[in-house]
Design a protein around this motif. Sequence first.
Motif, PDB file in Angstrom:
ATOM      1  N   PHE A 333       0.863  -1.183   0.000  1.00 33.07           N
ATOM      2  CA  PHE A 333       0.000   0.000   0.000  1.00 33.07           C
ATOM      3  C   PHE A 333       0.899   1.232   0.000  1.00 33.07           C
ATOM      4  N   LEU A 343       6.197  -1.189   1.084  1.00 37.76           N
ATOM      5  CA  LEU A 343       6.615  -2.309   1.942  1.00 37.76           C
ATOM      6  C   LEU A 343       7.166  -1.851   3.292  1.00 37.76           C
ATOM      7  N   LEU A 345       6.227   0.076   5.921  1.00 35.64           N
ATOM      8  CA  LEU A 345       5.473  -0.072   7.176  1.00 35.64           C
ATOM      9  C   LEU A 345       5.008  -1.515   7.373  1.00 35.64           C
ATOM     10  N   ALA A 369       1.568  12.929  11.989  1.00 35.49           N
ATOM     11  CA  ALA A 369       1.422  11.486  12.256  1.00 35.49           C
ATOM     12  C   ALA A 369       2.421  11.104  13.336  1.00 35.49           C
TER      13      ALA A 369
HETATM   14  N1  LIG Z   1       4.429  10.219   8.398  1.00 36.76           N
HETATM   15  C1  LIG Z   1       3.517  10.011   7.461  1.00 36.76           C
HETATM   16  N2  LIG Z   1       2.639  10.993   7.107  1.00 36.76           N
HETATM   17  C2  LIG Z   1       1.717  10.804   6.154  1.00 36.76           C
HETATM   18  N3  LIG Z   1       1.562   9.626   5.478  1.00 36.76           N
HETATM   19  C3  LIG Z   1       2.393   8.623   5.770  1.00 36.76           C
HETATM   20  C4  LIG Z   1       3.403   8.742   6.781  1.00 36.76           C
HETATM   21  N4  LIG Z   1       4.049   7.566   6.877  1.00 36.76           N
HETATM   22  C5  LIG Z   1       3.483   6.735   5.980  1.00 36.76           C
HETATM   23  N5  LIG Z   1       2.495   7.356   5.301  1.00 36.76           N
HETATM   24  C6  LIG Z   1       1.626   6.751   4.288  1.00 36.76           C
HETATM   25  O1  LIG Z   1       1.743   5.351   4.366  1.00 36.76           O
HETATM   26  C7  LIG Z   1       2.071   4.806   3.102  1.00 36.76           C
HETATM   27  C8  LIG Z   1       2.830   3.510   3.291  1.00 36.76           C
HETATM   28  O2  LIG Z   1       4.122   3.769   3.841  1.00 36.76           O
HETATM   29  P1  LIG Z   1       5.274   2.700   3.593  1.00 36.76           P
HETATM   30  O3  LIG Z   1       6.477   3.175   4.277  1.00 36.76           O
HETATM   31  O4  LIG Z   1       4.758   1.357   3.922  1.00 36.76           O
HETATM   32  O5  LIG Z   1       5.442   2.707   2.021  1.00 36.76           O
HETATM   33  P2  LIG Z   1       6.033   3.882   1.123  1.00 36.76           P
HETATM   34  O6  LIG Z   1       6.774   4.866   1.950  1.00 36.76           O
HETATM   35  O7  LIG Z   1       4.925   4.401   0.278  1.00 36.76           O
HETATM   36  O8  LIG Z   1       7.018   3.063   0.201  1.00 36.76           O
HETATM   37  P3  LIG Z   1       8.384   2.337   0.671  1.00 36.76           P
HETATM   38  O9  LIG Z   1       8.105   0.879   0.567  1.00 36.76           O
HETATM   39  O10 LIG Z   1       9.359   2.811  -0.283  1.00 36.76           O
HETATM   40  O11 LIG Z   1       8.657   2.711   2.082  1.00 36.76           O
HETATM   41  C9  LIG Z   1       2.803   5.915   2.397  1.00 36.76           C
HETATM   42  O12 LIG Z   1       2.735   5.769   0.983  1.00 36.76           O
HETATM   43  C10 LIG Z   1       2.042   7.153   2.871  1.00 36.76           C
HETATM   44  O13 LIG Z   1       0.851   7.338   2.158  1.00 36.76           O
END
Ligand SMILES: Nc1ncnc2c1ncn2[C@@H]1O[C@H](COP(=O)(O)OP(=O)(O)OP(=O)(O)O)[C@@H](O)[C@H]1O
Length: 398
Positions: A333, A343, A345, A369
């Motif tokens: 997501f 990936l 989170l 957040a």
């Molecule tokens: N601090 C934050 N503030 C706002 N939205 C956030 C924050 N952290 C995460 N998100 C949301 O959660 C989603 C998922 O984060 P995640 O780290 O899993 O994936 P990503 O950052 O999109 O890609 P990657 O796998 O490269 O980390 C992000 O695309 C974003 O929409």
Amino acid sequence: MLPLGDLLARAAEPREMLASVVAAAVESLGADGAAVIQVLSSSEGRVVAARSLPSALEEWRGEVDAFDAELGETLLARADGHFDEVCVLPLVSSGDLFGALVLFFRRPNAPTPERLRQCEDVAKLLAMSVGKAYQLEELRSAYEQLRTAREKLERGEKLHALGEMAAGVAHDLKNILNPLSLQLQLMRRLLRREPVGSPALDCVEEMEQVVRRGIDTVERLRAFSRQSPESRVEAVDMNDLVTEALALARPRCGERVELVVDLRAAPRVELEPSEFVAALVNIIVNAIEAIGEHHGTVRVTTGEEGRRAFVRIADDGPGMPPEVQGHVFEPFFTTKGRSGTGLGLAIAFAFAQRHGGEIALVTAVGQGATFTLAFPAVEVEKPPSTRAAPRSHRRGAR
Ligand SMILES: Nc1ncnc2c1ncn2[C@@H]1O[C@H](COP(=O)(O)OP(=O)(O)OP(=O)(O)O)[C@@H](O)[C@H]1O
Ligand SMILES: [Mg+2]
């Protein structure tokens, strides 16, 4: 005023019921003051509802040997001459004593035996209703716990299935990418012998970079699928690892983002250090990316809460709407289009689960957040094991 039975039936919360009863005791039964004392422990009680009482009584909390005349005398002594008589009516429901209705009277208004009987009936009705309301509350909270546990289980099962699939994909991809990377290195070496500035060399270097990114992603998939062979759990000082993660993430802050760090004493926890650092880097980088082109602050705090060590990463970026918040821990997501794999989170969530920890998110649109990772303290302190040095962190944890 409604009859007391109706009032009790309408009041959903025990507190509301108690307030209705003390009001009815004064307004309908003619008491000059009334209180409900709740049992706190085998020898302690406190006022949880009061009507027309002096403030010393309204806030009373103290030792209670028995809910009888002696308690009445103790309370009367506290009333500072406001009342002359007291009547203590124990509240018993399904065999459990959970307090007493205490009625206060002034002399000319002393209760007749008839009025006392009425008061006893009220106490019985109250005990029954409050007992049922407490049962209902317990039922509600048990249902809530069940619902949360089921959601956790479903999420865990989904992650497990995806993990197995990811392990297979990662394995096959690695078998393709590693030989490709070796071939490209060989090609680069051969091309270096060509005249300087060969366009093919640039091309190969670019291809190598793409392959490196592919290998990085495979590494993340492997971590996610728990097949990571270098997974080694150690008793660690969380602050050391947070400091490492900060060093890796700090260059991403640029001029716009201020990183505020407050590391406090925290108990040692058992974790796989490099995976923990990678999870933290991802969360901090997410926060920096969320602030985007604006100016903002990312606060990283550590400490101890209830025999658990925690690290909290809070940003003052745009926050997330509920429809994003509900999915962020799901694998793949992302709201970052092609630049995110979604990936980060999911890996952090799986990591926390594997180590008996928890990851929590508090966010709202326009309110930033806050992610909190908490892990149980190591019960029996183990001697620190020698760490593999240098450790490789998944720097791909963007
Ligand atoms: N601090 C934050 N503030 C706002 N939205 C956030 C924050 N952290 C995460 N998100 C949301 O959660 C989603 C998922 O984060 P995640 O780290 O899993 O994936 P990503 O950052 O999109 O890609 P990657 O796998 O490269 O980390 C992000 O695309 C974003 O929409
Ligand atoms: Mg991310």
